[in-house]
Scaffold this motif. Structure first.
Motif, PDB file in Angstrom:
ATOM      1  N   PHE A  94      -3.853   3.865  72.203  1.00 37.78           N
ATOM      2  CA  PHE A  94      -3.547   2.686  71.390  1.00 37.78           C
ATOM      3  C   PHE A  94      -4.692   2.374  70.429  1.00 37.78           C
ATOM      4  O   PHE A  94      -4.464   2.016  69.274  1.00 37.78           O
ATOM      5  CB  PHE A  94      -3.294   1.469  72.290  1.00 37.78           C
ATOM      6  N   TYR A  95      -5.906   2.496  70.901  1.00 39.91           N
ATOM      7  CA  TYR A  95      -7.069   2.192  70.057  1.00 39.91           C
ATOM      8  C   TYR A  95      -7.118   3.132  68.856  1.00 39.91           C
ATOM      9  O   TYR A  95      -7.354   2.696  67.722  1.00 39.91           O
ATOM     10  CB  TYR A  95      -8.351   2.304  70.879  1.00 39.91           C
ATOM     11  N   LEU A  96      -6.895   4.410  69.092  1.00 36.16           N
ATOM     12  CA  LEU A  96      -6.950   5.384  68.005  1.00 36.16           C
ATOM     13  C   LEU A  96      -5.799   5.187  67.022  1.00 36.16           C
ATOM     14  O   LEU A  96      -5.969   5.347  65.803  1.00 36.16           O
ATOM     15  CB  LEU A  96      -6.913   6.804  68.577  1.00 36.16           C
ATOM     16  N   MET A  97      -4.616   4.851  67.529  1.00 38.53           N
ATOM     17  CA  MET A  97      -3.463   4.665  66.653  1.00 38.53           C
ATOM     18  C   MET A  97      -3.569   3.378  65.840  1.00 38.53           C
ATOM     19  O   MET A  97      -3.229   3.351  64.653  1.00 38.53           O
ATOM     20  CB  MET A  97      -2.180   4.674  67.475  1.00 38.53           C
ATOM     21  N   LYS A  98      -4.028   2.299  66.461  1.00 37.06           N
ATOM     22  CA  LYS A  98      -4.068   1.011  65.786  1.00 37.06           C
ATOM     23  C   LYS A  98      -5.317   0.815  64.939  1.00 37.06           C
ATOM     24  O   LYS A  98      -5.247   0.247  63.839  1.00 37.06           O
ATOM     25  CB  LYS A  98      -3.968  -0.116  66.826  1.00 37.06           C
ATOM     26  N   GLU A  99      -6.468   1.253  65.435  1.00 41.68           N
ATOM     27  CA  GLU A  99      -7.718   0.986  64.743  1.00 41.68           C
ATOM     28  C   GLU A  99      -8.168   2.143  63.842  1.00 41.68           C
ATOM     29  O   GLU A  99      -8.930   1.929  62.898  1.00 41.68           O
ATOM     30  CB  GLU A  99      -8.828   0.685  65.761  1.00 41.68           C
ATOM     31  N   TYR A 100      -7.701   3.356  64.120  1.00 38.05           N
ATOM     32  CA  TYR A 100      -8.101   4.515  63.309  1.00 38.05           C
ATOM     33  C   TYR A 100      -6.906   5.152  62.587  1.00 38.05           C
ATOM     34  O   TYR A 100      -7.056   6.197  61.959  1.00 38.05           O
ATOM     35  CB  TYR A 100      -8.794   5.562  64.184  1.00 38.05           C
ATOM     36  N   SER A 101      -5.752   4.502  62.687  1.00 37.88           N
ATOM     37  CA  SER A 101      -4.544   4.946  61.964  1.00 37.88           C
ATOM     38  C   SER A 101      -4.205   6.404  62.245  1.00 37.88           C
ATOM     39  O   SER A 101      -3.778   7.144  61.349  1.00 37.88           O
ATOM     40  CB  SER A 101      -4.729   4.733  60.450  1.00 37.88           C
ATOM     41  N   MET A 102      -4.405   6.830  63.461  1.00 39.19           N
ATOM     42  CA  MET A 102      -4.071   8.204  63.853  1.00 39.19           C
ATOM     43  C   MET A 102      -2.632   8.275  64.329  1.00 39.19           C
ATOM     44  O   MET A 102      -2.128   7.349  64.970  1.00 39.19           O
ATOM     45  CB  MET A 102      -4.990   8.691  64.982  1.00 39.19           C
ATOM     46  N   GLY A 103      -1.972   9.394  64.035  1.00 39.66           N
ATOM     47  CA  GLY A 103      -0.676   9.654  64.618  1.00 39.66           C
ATOM     48  C   GLY A 103      -0.829  10.008  66.081  1.00 39.66           C
ATOM     49  O   GLY A 103      -1.921  10.327  66.557  1.00 39.66           O
ATOM     50  N   VAL A 104       0.282   9.953  66.807  1.00 35.12           N
ATOM     51  CA  VAL A 104       0.201  10.197  68.240  1.00 35.12           C
ATOM     52  C   VAL A 104      -0.278  11.621  68.524  1.00 35.12           C
ATOM     53  O   VAL A 104      -1.011  11.852  69.494  1.00 35.12           O
ATOM     54  CB  VAL A 104       1.568   9.926  68.911  1.00 35.12           C
ATOM     55  N   THR A 105       0.114  12.583  67.687  1.00 38.65           N
ATOM     56  CA  THR A 105      -0.322  13.968  67.908  1.00 38.65           C
ATOM     57  C   THR A 105      -1.819  14.108  67.714  1.00 38.65           C
ATOM     58  O   THR A 105      -2.512  14.734  68.524  1.00 38.65           O
ATOM     59  CB  THR A 105       0.420  14.920  66.945  1.00 38.65           C
ATOM     60  N   THR A 106      -2.330  13.522  66.633  1.00 35.80           N
ATOM     61  CA  THR A 106      -3.776  13.594  66.376  1.00 35.80           C
ATOM     62  C   THR A 106      -4.559  12.894  67.468  1.00 35.80           C
ATOM     63  O   THR A 106      -5.590  13.402  67.946  1.00 35.80           O
ATOM     64  CB  THR A 106      -4.098  12.955  65.016  1.00 35.80           C
ATOM     65  N   ALA A 107      -4.077  11.718  67.884  1.00 37.36           N
ATOM     66  CA  ALA A 107      -4.773  10.962  68.930  1.00 37.36           C
ATOM     67  C   ALA A 107      -4.780  11.728  70.247  1.00 37.36           C
ATOM     68  O   ALA A 107      -5.815  11.827  70.925  1.00 37.36           O
ATOM     69  CB  ALA A 107      -4.117   9.593  69.117  1.00 37.36           C
ATOM     70  N   GLN A 108      -3.614  12.278  70.629  1.00 39.32           N
ATOM     71  CA  GLN A 108      -3.545  13.016  71.887  1.00 39.32           C
ATOM     72  C   GLN A 108      -4.408  14.264  71.839  1.00 39.32           C
ATOM     73  O   GLN A 108      -5.067  14.608  72.829  1.00 39.32           O
ATOM     74  CB  GLN A 108      -2.101  13.387  72.183  1.00 39.32           C
ATOM     75  N   ASN A 109      -4.435  14.968  70.708  1.00 40.27           N
ATOM     76  CA  ASN A 109      -5.284  16.155  70.583  1.00 40.27           C
ATOM     77  C   ASN A 109      -6.758  15.802  70.740  1.00 40.27           C
ATOM     78  O   ASN A 109      -7.528  16.532  71.389  1.00 40.27           O
ATOM     79  CB  ASN A 109      -5.054  16.846  69.243  1.00 40.27           C
ATOM     80  N   LEU A 110      -7.163  14.682  70.141  1.00 38.45           N
ATOM     81  CA  LEU A 110      -8.556  14.258  70.276  1.00 38.45           C
ATOM     82  C   LEU A 110      -8.893  13.959  71.731  1.00 38.45           C
ATOM     83  O   LEU A 110      -9.974  14.315  72.221  1.00 38.45           O
ATOM     84  CB  LEU A 110      -8.814  13.026  69.403  1.00 38.45           C
ATOM     85  N   LEU A 111      -7.947  13.331  72.440  1.00 42.45           N
ATOM     86  CA  LEU A 111      -8.174  13.053  73.859  1.00 42.45           C
ATOM     87  C   LEU A 111      -8.185  14.347  74.676  1.00 42.45           C
ATOM     88  O   LEU A 111      -8.913  14.452  75.669  1.00 42.45           O
ATOM     89  CB  LEU A 111      -7.093  12.103  74.381  1.00 42.45           C
ATOM     90  N   PHE A 112      -7.380  15.332  74.265  1.00 39.06           N
ATOM     91  CA  PHE A 112      -7.419  16.637  74.921  1.00 39.06           C
ATOM     92  C   PHE A 112      -8.814  17.244  74.808  1.00 39.06           C
ATOM     93  O   PHE A 112      -9.374  17.760  75.778  1.00 39.06           O
ATOM     94  CB  PHE A 112      -6.389  17.582  74.296  1.00 39.06           C
ATOM     95  N   TYR A 113      -9.367  17.196  73.593  1.00 40.21           N
ATOM     96  CA  TYR A 113     -10.706  17.784  73.380  1.00 40.21           C
ATOM     97  C   TYR A 113     -11.763  17.029  74.188  1.00 40.21           C
ATOM     98  O   TYR A 113     -12.672  17.641  74.765  1.00 40.21           O
ATOM     99  CB  TYR A 113     -11.057  17.740  71.893  1.00 40.21           C
ATOM    100  N   TRP A 114     -11.640  15.720  74.211  1.00 41.54           N
ATOM    101  CA  TRP A 114     -12.600  14.921  74.983  1.00 41.54           C
ATOM    102  C   TRP A 114     -12.508  15.251  76.462  1.00 41.54           C
ATOM    103  O   TRP A 114     -13.534  15.459  77.140  1.00 41.54           O
ATOM    104  CB  TRP A 114     -12.319  13.439  74.734  1.00 41.54           C
ATOM    105  N   SER A 115     -11.290  15.318  76.985  1.00 43.32           N
ATOM    106  CA  SER A 115     -11.117  15.646  78.400  1.00 43.32           C
ATOM    107  C   SER A 115     -11.608  17.053  78.705  1.00 43.32           C
ATOM    108  O   SER A 115     -12.217  17.300  79.757  1.00 43.32           O
ATOM    109  CB  SER A 115      -9.641  15.512  78.781  1.00 43.32           C
ATOM    110  N   SER A 116     -11.378  17.980  77.788  1.00 48.79           N
ATOM    111  CA  SER A 116     -11.851  19.351  77.987  1.00 48.79           C
ATOM    112  C   SER A 116     -13.369  19.396  78.074  1.00 48.79           C
ATOM    113  O   SER A 116     -13.940  20.058  78.946  1.00 48.79           O
ATOM    114  CB  SER A 116     -11.352  20.243  76.850  1.00 48.79           C
TER     115      SER A 116
END
Length: 633
Positions: A94-116
């Motif tokens: 939610f933070y990435l989508m609302k505050e950084y205007s990211m699409g759900v795919t971009t936001a989820q990919n960023l979280l994938f990289y962080w978790s990795s």
């Protein structure tokens, strides 16, 4: 340095006793991984001695440090770090989508990289702790990095210019300005700092706590004290995750990002402060060599000796005195050339190789072989981790559904993951306290489900979880269209979010079977000297899974939105087709189950083969049959 075999056996028993107590996805597996590192040759006091060695004159001085007085500080450091870092994760989409205007795919990919990164860096942290810094400094630096990471993330919420101008990406037709390079850099640096911190704290915390007890104590107190420590450690870690998924999430939902990200900063400060406060009390172990270099040596020496003929008799191989490996196995035979003695001058009078890069031991060779053999089965667990890492889509589903339990009580969308925790915990308790005793009573002998069987069952439940997720989403989407919410992704569908609970429960059961089964499989099949590698393999699989999950998601997004079509994983959950994405994962998991069956058949039974172990008694060497994985007959 001689390892105390009696204490090692006691710790193995402790590991087996606590291996069933895990209670939350991915973190549950981590607890076993951490606990198991105590059995590793790398998990030592300042100096471990054998049972026959006389007491050292410095024993009384060393006893003035360590002990139970250090436990609150070590456990608080680990628990508070988890509250701080896991607390910012559930709502991050939610933070990435609302505050950084990211699409759900971009936001989820960023979280994938962080978790990795968060799952991979503990491997680096363990290597650095064992080879260079020691556990105390590694935990200390990790705490500082995690603290800095939470500060930077908090600043992105506090400073308006640290993020793009306010914009609602979910409003149809509204163009939102993307974050600048500097703004992205600040955000990603906060993630990386927290990942580096986790890489320092998590692989060392539990083992560092065990280092605080004098394992040479022969009055029986050590086992009771370790049991107390493990109980408190497990309870603290479990409670910390529950607080992160409920309390911190509640603050973010009701008091905003500034408070929701500010509280983890304060928590992480106390985590680091409490750890350093007890610095004079800690026993700080010495660093020792790592196992990775031994693998590299085997590969290099085997290549150098590739033209060397195999000895006609088994006496031509180099092994350490007292080693359980005296003759290499016939599997992966080309690696055996690494331990062939070419000349008597290759070995010193004390039995040690003159050059370890020219001659390896049989034990080194068999360690590498064992690792290579389990790799196919290791790869089958990646798909389960991919399914478990799908955090953004269940979050958006819960946000669009009625989450009220009563008229006044509403479950935060980011807290639905708690049902995975509950399901995993309940199943483990039922398995340990009901199924095992009942099965043993019926069979008249000890009963347990084999590790490979549990891994396969976990893959099956993971497939069912994705299948059910798709069905629930299909029903939810149809209702949203019928209620006129096609272009209003922020609208709430007249459908209870409690329908999402079964898929979370199936994920929890899948985690309980597959993840824990994996780790126990590695420990039972790999030599005892490779406990650290067994610990690392699951974390590495999770890191790889997050990278592959990003690849899958990106390809699904790019392929399904061709020709102007709406992407399956659109930011507008009502216009997208999340159910198709879930079903794709279910199909992939089904194929993975078939792949697992093939790998399981090729691996063969998990029954440990008999081996010959050298035992010294009264100065004479005798062969004793023991049960040990990876050894020769």
């Amino acid at each position: 340095m001689i390892q105390n075999r009696k204490n090692a056996h006691e710790l193995v028993a402790e590991r087996e006793r606590y291996s069933h107590l895990l209670s939350f996805p991915q973190i549950s597996s981590f607890f076993i991984m951490e606990l198991s590192t105590i059995n590793s040759p790398k998990t030592h006091h300042n100096k471990l001695i054998s049972d026959d060695d006389p007491p050292l004159p410095t024993m009384q001085l060393q006893r003035s440090k360590g002990g139970l007085v250090t436990m609150p500080f070590i456990i608080a450091n680990e628990a508070l770090e988890r509250v701080a870092t896991f607390g910012v994760l559930p709502n991050m989409t939610f933070y990435l989508m609302k505050e950084y205007s990211m699409g759900v795919t971009t936001a989820q990919n960023l979280l994938f990289y962080w978790s990795s990164a968060t799952n991979f860096l503990p491997l680096i942290g363990a290597f650095i702790a064992d080879s260079y810094l020691g556990r105390f400094l590694t935990i200390g630096f990790g705490s500082i990095f995690s603290f800095l990471g939470t500060i930077v993330l908090w600043l992105t919420a506090m400073i308006p210019k640290a993020r793009p101008p306010p914009c609602n990406l979910l409003v149809s037709g509204q163009a939102c300005k993307s974050a600048t390079t500097a703004q992205y850099t600040i955000l990603i640096s906060s993630f990386m700092l927290m990942s580096i911190g986790a890489g320092g704290i998590r692989p060392c915390s539990l083992a560092f706590g065990a280092n605080q007890f004098d394992k040479r104590d022969t009055n029986g107190n050590i086992k009771r004290v370790l049991e107390t420590y493990f109980n408190w450690y497990y309870a603290a870690v479990m409670i910390s995750v529950l607080i992160a998924m409920t309390g911190i999430v509640y603050l973010q939902d009701h008091m905003g990002w500034k408070i929701g990200f500010g509280v983890p900063v304060v928590i992480m400060f106390f985590s680091a402060f409490l750890f350093f406060l007890a610095t004079p009390l800690y026993i700080k172990e010495n660093v020792i060599n790592n196992l990775l270099g031994r693998f590299v040596q085997v590969i290099v020496v085997a290549y150098k000796n590739r033209k060397l003929a195999y000895p006609e008799q088994n006496s031509g191989y180099h092994y350490n005195k007292g080693s359980e490996f005296i003759v290499p196995t016939s599997k992966l035979r080309f690696l055996n050339k690494a331990c062939i003695i070419k000349s008597s001058e290759d070995v010193k009078q004390d039995g040690v190789a003159v050059d370890s890069w020219s001659l390896c031991t049989v034990e080194q060779v068999e360690e590498l072989k064992s690792l290579v053999r389990v790799m196919p089965l290791w790869s089958t667990g990646i798909m389960v981790s991919i399914n478990l890492s799908q955090s953004s889509f269940p979050l958006l589903q819960a946000k669009s559904m009625d989450r009220h339990i009563t008229k006044r009580v509403e479950i935060p969308a980011a807290s639905f993951g708690i049902f995975t925790v509950i399901a995993l915990t309940v199943w483990l308790v039922v398995y340990d306290r009901v199924i095992i005793p009942l099965g043993s009573r019926i069979r008249g002998k000890p009963f347990r489900i084999g590790t490979k069987e549990r891994m396969g069952i976990g893959i099956f439940f993971s497939c069912m979880a994705m299948l059910l997720s798709g069905i629930i989403e299909h029903v939810r989407r149809r209702k949203s269209i019928d209620q006129g919410l096609l272009n209003n992704p922020e609208g709430v569908v007249a459908m209870s979010a409690m329908w999402l609970v079964p898929q979370h429960c199936l994920n929890g059961i899948a985690e309980a079977f597959n993840a824990i089964g994996q780790i126990e499989f590695y420990y039972s099949e790999l030599p005892k000297s490779m406990s650290s590698i067994a610990t690392a393999m699951f974390g590495l699989g999770t890191a790889v899974a997050n990278l592959l999950a990003s690849v899958i998601l990106s390809n699904v997004d790019s392929i399904t939105k061709r020709e102007g079509k709406e992407s399956w994983v659109s930011s507008n959950i009502n216009r997208g087709h999340y159910e198709n994405y879930y079903w794709l994962l279910a199909i992939m998991t089904c194929f993975n189950l078939v792949y697992f069956m093939v790998c399981s058949w090729a691996y063969g039974p998990c029954v440990e083969s008999g081996s010959k172990k050298l035992v010294e008694e009264d100065g004479e060497m005798e062969l004793e049959n023991v049960s040990r994985p990876g050894s020769t007959t």
